[in-house]
Design a protein around this motif. Structure first.
Motif, PDB file in Angstrom:
ATOM      1  N   UNK A  62       8.452  -9.313  -0.103  1.00 41.77           N
ATOM      2  CA  UNK A  62       7.199  -8.913   0.556  1.00 41.77           C
ATOM      3  C   UNK A  62       6.536  -7.772  -0.209  1.00 41.77           C
ATOM      4  N   UNK A  63       7.371  -6.870  -0.745  1.00 44.30           N
ATOM      5  CA  UNK A  63       6.812  -5.768  -1.551  1.00 44.30           C
ATOM      6  C   UNK A  63       6.262  -6.304  -2.866  1.00 44.30           C
ATOM      7  N   UNK A  65       4.918  -9.115  -3.378  1.00 40.92           N
ATOM      8  CA  UNK A  65       3.646  -9.843  -3.180  1.00 40.92           C
ATOM      9  C   UNK A  65       2.573  -8.983  -2.512  1.00 40.92           C
ATOM     10  N   UNK A  66       2.917  -7.730  -2.261  1.00 36.60           N
ATOM     11  CA  UNK A  66       2.035  -6.882  -1.451  1.00 36.60           C
ATOM     12  C   UNK A  66       0.628  -6.757  -2.056  1.00 36.60           C
ATOM     13  N   UNK A  67       0.591  -6.344  -3.327  1.00 38.31           N
ATOM     14  CA  UNK A  67      -0.713  -6.121  -3.951  1.00 38.31           C
ATOM     15  C   UNK A  67      -1.473  -7.437  -4.139  1.00 38.31           C
ATOM     16  N   UNK A  69      -1.464 -10.043  -2.390  1.00 39.57           N
ATOM     17  CA  UNK A  69      -2.065 -10.494  -1.124  1.00 39.57           C
ATOM     18  C   UNK A  69      -3.370  -9.759  -0.838  1.00 39.57           C
ATOM     19  N   UNK A  70      -3.375  -8.448  -1.113  1.00 37.85           N
ATOM     20  CA  UNK A  70      -4.601  -7.662  -0.897  1.00 37.85           C
ATOM     21  C   UNK A  70      -5.688  -8.159  -1.850  1.00 37.85           C
ATOM     22  N   UNK A  71      -5.277  -8.325  -3.119  1.00 37.64           N
ATOM     23  CA  UNK A  71      -6.223  -8.763  -4.143  1.00 37.64           C
ATOM     24  C   UNK A  71      -6.829 -10.118  -3.772  1.00 37.64           C
TER      25      UNK A  71
ATOM     26  N   UNK B  33       1.711   2.349  -0.046  1.00 36.18           N
ATOM     27  CA  UNK B  33       2.033   1.146   0.715  1.00 36.18           C
ATOM     28  C   UNK B  33       3.240   1.308   1.650  1.00 36.18           C
ATOM     29  N   UNK B  51       3.243  -5.294   7.905  1.00 34.77           N
ATOM     30  CA  UNK B  51       2.783  -5.586   6.536  1.00 34.77           C
ATOM     31  C   UNK B  51       1.317  -6.004   6.559  1.00 34.77           C
ATOM     32  N   UNK B  55      -1.871  -3.953   4.924  1.00 32.29           N
ATOM     33  CA  UNK B  55      -2.709  -4.576   3.881  1.00 32.29           C
ATOM     34  C   UNK B  55      -4.173  -4.600   4.312  1.00 32.29           C
ATOM     35  N   UNK B  59      -7.688  -2.965   2.630  1.00 34.24           N
ATOM     36  CA  UNK B  59      -8.935  -3.718   2.418  1.00 34.24           C
ATOM     37  C   UNK B  59     -10.101  -2.951   3.060  1.00 34.24           C
TER      38      UNK B  59
END
Lengths: 148, 198
Positions: A62-63, A65-67, A69-71, B33, B51, B55, B59
């Motif tokens: 999850x960490x 893929x964290x960025x 997912x935001x991107x 984060x 999570x 996130x 945004x």
């Protein structure tokens, strides 16, 4: 002397936020007040105990893929803006076309014209209602003071 | 507050973001984060939702960064965004539950903590930690929030005060109430008193 003013100083002492003057005043009070000494010690023990607790953590992946997912979401937001703008333009054009070719044309039977008018009016009303609800929620949605 | 890493330039990142450079969000996310996740977890109590909320908060930061006053500290501003995001989520979730006539709040029963002990530590210590975790979860939301901020998110009094929009005196009195409530809970469950705990 009342112990109350020193209760808050105890908190600051435990958390390393006590100024030098307050520290001296608190020490003087503690020297003469055994209930406060005991209370301070128990608060300190509680703070020590909490340092052994760990908040639940997500999986490593999850960490990882964290960025991304935001991107991806930021990118998709832009895509949605384009899609929405395109849809509004097309819907406007279609409405105009339907009005011109269908509803306002004398060659079309009246029942069909009436049906078309009601359909367009209904869709417009729905659009305005949903938009107004979203707008008012956006303006009045104050989160402060919400207690779970 | 965690130590700032070498080469980490928060102000520079924010300035770049305000100029519309999306890539400047990445280091900000990287740095905050875990804290963001932990804070969100304190509200929503579920790792997946935490999570998602953290996130979403990043945004929102990207979208509203031009309104941020660069002279002020970033983290309290971010905390408010994250907190509002979580409250909004909980409000919608509550509404959905009410609409589906579901009475039980499943998120309320989920544990915030993982209780572990090393092989050298005896069973009693594991039990004490479990009890403490239970006690924290029993606190009133306002008290739990401030306790988590101080104990688990390592926020200073001034950061807490700015994030919540309250005076430092109120921070201290809420912390006192929270810790006193924990103390009472533990003493009730350990009749011999806290001296024997740990």
């Amino acid at each position: 002397m009342s112990c109350d003013p020193f209760k808050l100083s105890m908190m600051a002492k435990i958390d390393g936020e006590l100024g030098r003057d307050e520290e001296a005043a608190l020490q003087a009070h503690l020297a003469a007040c055994s209930p406060c000494r005991e209370e301070l010690a128990s608060h300190q023990r509680i703070k020590e105990m909490t340092s052994f607790l760990r908040l639940r953590q997500p999986e490593d992946r999850d960490w990882e893929q964290y960025w991304s997912r935001i991107h991806n979401r930021l990118e998709r937001n832009l895509a949605w803006i384009f899609v929405s703008a395109g849809a509004v333009l097309l819907a406007g054009f279609l409405t105009f076309w339907l009005l011109e070719q269908f509803v306002l044309s004398a060659a079309v039977p009246w029942a069909l014209r009436l049906g078309g008018t009601l359909l367009i009016a209904g869709l417009l009303l729905l659009f305005v209602s949903v938009w107004r609800e979203r707008w008012s929620l956006r303006k009045t949605d104050r989160y402060e003071g919400i207690i779970r | 507050m965690p130590e700032k890493e070498i080469g980490w330039d928060e102000k520079g990142c924010i300035e770049q973001l305000q100029k519309g450079n999306k890539d400047a969000l990445a280091p900000l996310v990287e740095f905050y984060r875990k804290r963001a996740y932990n804070i969100a977890l304190g509200f929503v109590r579920n790792p997946e939702d935490a999570l998602e909320m953290s996130q979403l908060a990043f945004i929102k930061v990207y979208r509203s960064i031009r309104h941020f006053d660069g002279q002020r500290a970033f983290f309290p501003w971010f905390y408010q965004i994250l907190r509002n995001t979580c409250f909004n989520f909980l409000q919608k979730k509550k509404k959905l539950k009410e609409e589906s006539l579901e009475e039980a709040d499943s998120s309320g029963s989920e544990s915030l903590f993982t209780i572990s002990r090393t092989p050298e530590e005896d069973f009693r210590i594991g039990e004490q930690r479990r009890l403490l975790a239970e006690a924290i979860q029993q606190l009133k939301p306002k008290e739990r929030e401030i306790l988590l901020m101080q104990h688990f998110h390592q926020m200073s009094y001034s950061e807490i005060a700015e994030s919540l929009g309250i005076p430092i005196g109120t921070v201290m009195s809420r912390l006192y109430q929270a810790r006193s409530a924990l103390r009472e809970y533990l003493e009730r469950h350990y009749p011999s008193g806290l001296k024997h705990v740990m």
